[in-house]
Motif scaffolding. Sequence first.
Motif, PDB file in Angstrom:
ATOM      1  N   ARG A  17       0.823  -1.209   0.000  1.00  0.00           N
ATOM      2  CA  ARG A  17       0.000   0.000   0.000  1.00  0.00           C
ATOM      3  C   ARG A  17       0.860   1.264   0.000  1.00  0.00           C
ATOM      4  O   ARG A  17       0.527   2.251  -0.658  1.00  0.00           O
ATOM      5  N   ARG A  18       1.971   1.229   0.719  1.00  0.00           N
ATOM      6  CA  ARG A  18       2.877   2.385   0.691  1.00  0.00           C
ATOM      7  C   ARG A  18       3.458   2.583  -0.709  1.00  0.00           C
ATOM      8  O   ARG A  18       3.597   3.714  -1.183  1.00  0.00           O
ATOM      9  N   ALA A  19       3.767   1.489  -1.391  1.00  0.00           N
ATOM     10  CA  ALA A  19       4.293   1.579  -2.765  1.00  0.00           C
ATOM     11  C   ALA A  19       3.225   2.132  -3.711  1.00  0.00           C
ATOM     12  O   ALA A  19       3.540   2.925  -4.608  1.00  0.00           O
ATOM     13  N   ILE A  20       1.987   1.741  -3.512  1.00  0.00           N
ATOM     14  CA  ILE A  20       0.891   2.274  -4.331  1.00  0.00           C
ATOM     15  C   ILE A  20       0.780   3.776  -4.115  1.00  0.00           C
ATOM     16  O   ILE A  20       0.649   4.548  -5.072  1.00  0.00           O
ATOM     17  N   LEU A  21       0.828   4.214  -2.861  1.00  0.00           N
ATOM     18  CA  LEU A  21       0.773   5.648  -2.578  1.00  0.00           C
ATOM     19  C   LEU A  21       1.956   6.380  -3.219  1.00  0.00           C
ATOM     20  O   LEU A  21       1.787   7.470  -3.778  1.00  0.00           O
ATOM     21  N   ALA A  22       3.131   5.779  -3.146  1.00  0.00           N
ATOM     22  CA  ALA A  22       4.320   6.392  -3.755  1.00  0.00           C
ATOM     23  C   ALA A  22       4.114   6.554  -5.261  1.00  0.00           C
ATOM     24  O   ALA A  22       4.449   7.600  -5.830  1.00  0.00           O
ATOM     25  N   LYS A  47      -8.023  -5.289  -3.266  1.00  0.00           N
ATOM     26  CA  LYS A  47      -8.199  -5.306  -1.804  1.00  0.00           C
ATOM     27  C   LYS A  47      -7.334  -4.231  -1.152  1.00  0.00           C
ATOM     28  O   LYS A  47      -7.771  -3.528  -0.242  1.00  0.00           O
ATOM     29  N   HIS A  48      -6.098  -4.097  -1.620  1.00  0.00           N
ATOM     30  CA  HIS A  48      -5.217  -3.053  -1.098  1.00  0.00           C
ATOM     31  C   HIS A  48      -5.790  -1.665  -1.400  1.00  0.00           C
ATOM     32  O   HIS A  48      -5.768  -0.777  -0.539  1.00  0.00           O
ATOM     33  N   LEU A  49      -6.308  -1.495  -2.603  1.00  0.00           N
ATOM     34  CA  LEU A  49      -6.894  -0.208  -2.975  1.00  0.00           C
ATOM     35  C   LEU A  49      -8.104   0.112  -2.110  1.00  0.00           C
ATOM     36  O   LEU A  49      -8.305   1.261  -1.702  1.00  0.00           O
ATOM     37  N   ARG A  50      -8.871  -0.902  -1.794  1.00  0.00           N
ATOM     38  CA  ARG A  50     -10.052  -0.696  -0.941  1.00  0.00           C
ATOM     39  C   ARG A  50      -9.642  -0.212   0.454  1.00  0.00           C
ATOM     40  O   ARG A  50     -10.263   0.682   1.026  1.00  0.00           O
ATOM     41  N   VAL A  51      -8.593  -0.808   1.005  1.00  0.00           N
ATOM     42  CA  VAL A  51      -8.097  -0.386   2.324  1.00  0.00           C
ATOM     43  C   VAL A  51      -7.653   1.078   2.262  1.00  0.00           C
ATOM     44  O   VAL A  51      -7.963   1.872   3.156  1.00  0.00           O
ATOM     45  N   LEU A  52      -6.941   1.441   1.194  1.00  0.00           N
ATOM     46  CA  LEU A  52      -6.489   2.817   1.040  1.00  0.00           C
ATOM     47  C   LEU A  52      -7.668   3.773   0.858  1.00  0.00           C
ATOM     48  O   LEU A  52      -7.662   4.880   1.413  1.00  0.00           O
ATOM     49  N   GLU A  53      -8.676   3.344   0.119  1.00  0.00           N
ATOM     50  CA  GLU A  53      -9.882   4.169  -0.060  1.00  0.00           C
ATOM     51  C   GLU A  53     -10.620   4.333   1.260  1.00  0.00           C
ATOM     52  O   GLU A  53     -11.049   5.442   1.599  1.00  0.00           O
ATOM     53  N   ASP A  54     -10.776   3.237   2.001  1.00  0.00           N
ATOM     54  CA  ASP A  54     -11.469   3.300   3.295  1.00  0.00           C
ATOM     55  C   ASP A  54     -10.760   4.231   4.276  1.00  0.00           C
ATOM     56  O   ASP A  54     -11.401   4.852   5.128  1.00  0.00           O
ATOM     57  N   ALA A  55      -9.445   4.317   4.164  1.00  0.00           N
ATOM     58  CA  ALA A  55      -8.662   5.203   5.029  1.00  0.00           C
ATOM     59  C   ALA A  55      -8.664   6.645   4.505  1.00  0.00           C
ATOM     60  O   ALA A  55      -8.126   7.535   5.155  1.00  0.00           O
ATOM     61  N   GLY A  56      -9.245   6.852   3.337  1.00  0.00           N
ATOM     62  CA  GLY A  56      -9.292   8.188   2.756  1.00  0.00           C
ATOM     63  C   GLY A  56      -7.985   8.626   2.117  1.00  0.00           C
ATOM     64  O   GLY A  56      -7.797   9.803   1.813  1.00  0.00           O
ATOM     65  N   LEU A  57      -7.068   7.680   1.900  1.00  0.00           N
ATOM     66  CA  LEU A  57      -5.761   7.997   1.338  1.00  0.00           C
ATOM     67  C   LEU A  57      -5.771   8.080  -0.183  1.00  0.00           C
ATOM     68  O   LEU A  57      -4.874   8.687  -0.775  1.00  0.00           O
ATOM     69  N   LYS A  65     -14.878   4.638 -19.270  1.00  0.00           N
ATOM     70  CA  LYS A  65     -14.554   3.307 -18.727  1.00  0.00           C
ATOM     71  C   LYS A  65     -13.342   3.361 -17.787  1.00  0.00           C
ATOM     72  O   LYS A  65     -13.082   2.420 -17.063  1.00  0.00           O
ATOM     73  N   TRP A  66     -12.617   4.449 -17.832  1.00  0.00           N
ATOM     74  CA  TRP A  66     -11.411   4.585 -17.025  1.00  0.00           C
ATOM     75  C   TRP A  66     -11.780   5.105 -15.647  1.00  0.00           C
ATOM     76  O   TRP A  66     -12.509   6.086 -15.509  1.00  0.00           O
ATOM     77  N   ARG A  67     -11.312   4.448 -14.593  1.00  0.00           N
ATOM     78  CA  ARG A  67     -11.569   4.852 -13.212  1.00  0.00           C
ATOM     79  C   ARG A  67     -10.233   5.027 -12.480  1.00  0.00           C
ATOM     80  O   ARG A  67      -9.845   4.179 -11.679  1.00  0.00           O
ATOM     81  N   PRO A  68      -9.556   6.108 -12.778  1.00  0.00           N
ATOM     82  CA  PRO A  68      -8.233   6.303 -12.165  1.00  0.00           C
ATOM     83  C   PRO A  68      -8.318   6.593 -10.672  1.00  0.00           C
ATOM     84  O   PRO A  68      -9.291   7.151 -10.182  1.00  0.00           O
ATOM     85  N   ARG A  69      -7.281   6.181  -9.981  1.00  0.00           N
ATOM     86  CA  ARG A  69      -7.132   6.488  -8.553  1.00  0.00           C
ATOM     87  C   ARG A  69      -6.166   7.657  -8.433  1.00  0.00           C
ATOM     88  O   ARG A  69      -5.260   7.820  -9.235  1.00  0.00           O
ATOM     89  N   ARG A  70      -6.369   8.454  -7.371  1.00  0.00           N
ATOM     90  CA  ARG A  70      -5.466   9.565  -7.090  1.00  0.00           C
ATOM     91  C   ARG A  70      -5.206   9.627  -5.588  1.00  0.00           C
ATOM     92  O   ARG A  70      -6.006   9.160  -4.789  1.00  0.00           O
ATOM     93  N   LEU A  71      -4.099  10.206  -5.253  1.00  0.00           N
ATOM     94  CA  LEU A  71      -3.697  10.368  -3.857  1.00  0.00           C
ATOM     95  C   LEU A  71      -4.542  11.443  -3.188  1.00  0.00           C
ATOM     96  O   LEU A  71      -4.820  12.481  -3.787  1.00  0.00           O
ATOM     97  N   GLU A  72      -4.957  11.185  -1.966  1.00  0.00           N
ATOM     98  CA  GLU A  72      -5.655  12.161  -1.121  1.00  0.00           C
ATOM     99  C   GLU A  72      -4.766  12.394   0.093  1.00  0.00           C
ATOM    100  O   GLU A  72      -4.527  11.483   0.872  1.00  0.00           O
ATOM    101  N   ALA A  73      -4.287  13.607   0.261  1.00  0.00           N
ATOM    102  CA  ALA A  73      -3.256  13.874   1.266  1.00  0.00           C
ATOM    103  C   ALA A  73      -3.776  14.200   2.663  1.00  0.00           C
ATOM    104  O   ALA A  73      -3.010  14.163   3.624  1.00  0.00           O
ATOM    105  N   ALA A  74      -5.053  14.500   2.820  1.00  0.00           N
ATOM    106  CA  ALA A  74      -5.561  14.948   4.127  1.00  0.00           C
ATOM    107  C   ALA A  74      -5.207  13.993   5.273  1.00  0.00           C
ATOM    108  O   ALA A  74      -4.735  14.450   6.325  1.00  0.00           O
ATOM    109  N   PRO A  75      -5.399  12.675   5.124  1.00  0.00           N
ATOM    110  CA  PRO A  75      -5.034  11.786   6.240  1.00  0.00           C
ATOM    111  C   PRO A  75      -3.533  11.822   6.553  1.00  0.00           C
ATOM    112  O   PRO A  75      -3.134  11.618   7.695  1.00  0.00           O
TER     113      PRO A  75
END
Length: 117
Positions: A17-22, A47-57, A65-75
Motif C-alpha cells: 500500500r505504501r508503494a501504491i501511494l508512492a 483489496k489493497h486499494l479498498r483499504v487505502l480508499e477506506d482510510a481516505g488515502l 470506462k477509465w476509473r483512475p485512482r489519485r492520492l488524497e493527502a488529508a489523512p
Amino acid sequence: MSDPLSTTFSALADPTRRAILARLTAGEASVTELAKPFDMSLPSICKHLRVLEDAGLIARRRDGKWRPRRLEAAPLHQVADWVQHYRQFWEYDFDHPHKLRELDPKQLKYSHEQVRK
C-alpha cells in the motif's frame, strides 16, 4: 470502529500500500497500472486499494470506462501532525536527561485523553 488516525496507520502498515501511494504521487493511475510492478492478482491489488480508499488515502473518479485512482493527502496531514508531537523526543538531547522533565505536558498537542478518543 477505529479512529481515523488508527485507520490511516493500519493502511500505511503494508509495504504494498505504501508503494501504491508512492506511485500515485506521480499522478492518477488505473488499477492495471498500479498492479504492474507487483507479483499479485488484480483482486489482491483491489483489496489493497479498498483499504487505502477506506482510510481516505486515495480516491477514484470516473472518466468513461477509465476509473483512475489519485492520492488524497488529508489523512497524511493528520499523521504528520501526530508525529510532529513526538519530534521533541527524537531531537531530545539524551546527554541531559534533566531536560526531559522540563517538557511541559500542557504544551503537548496530544494528551492521553485525546489519544484514547
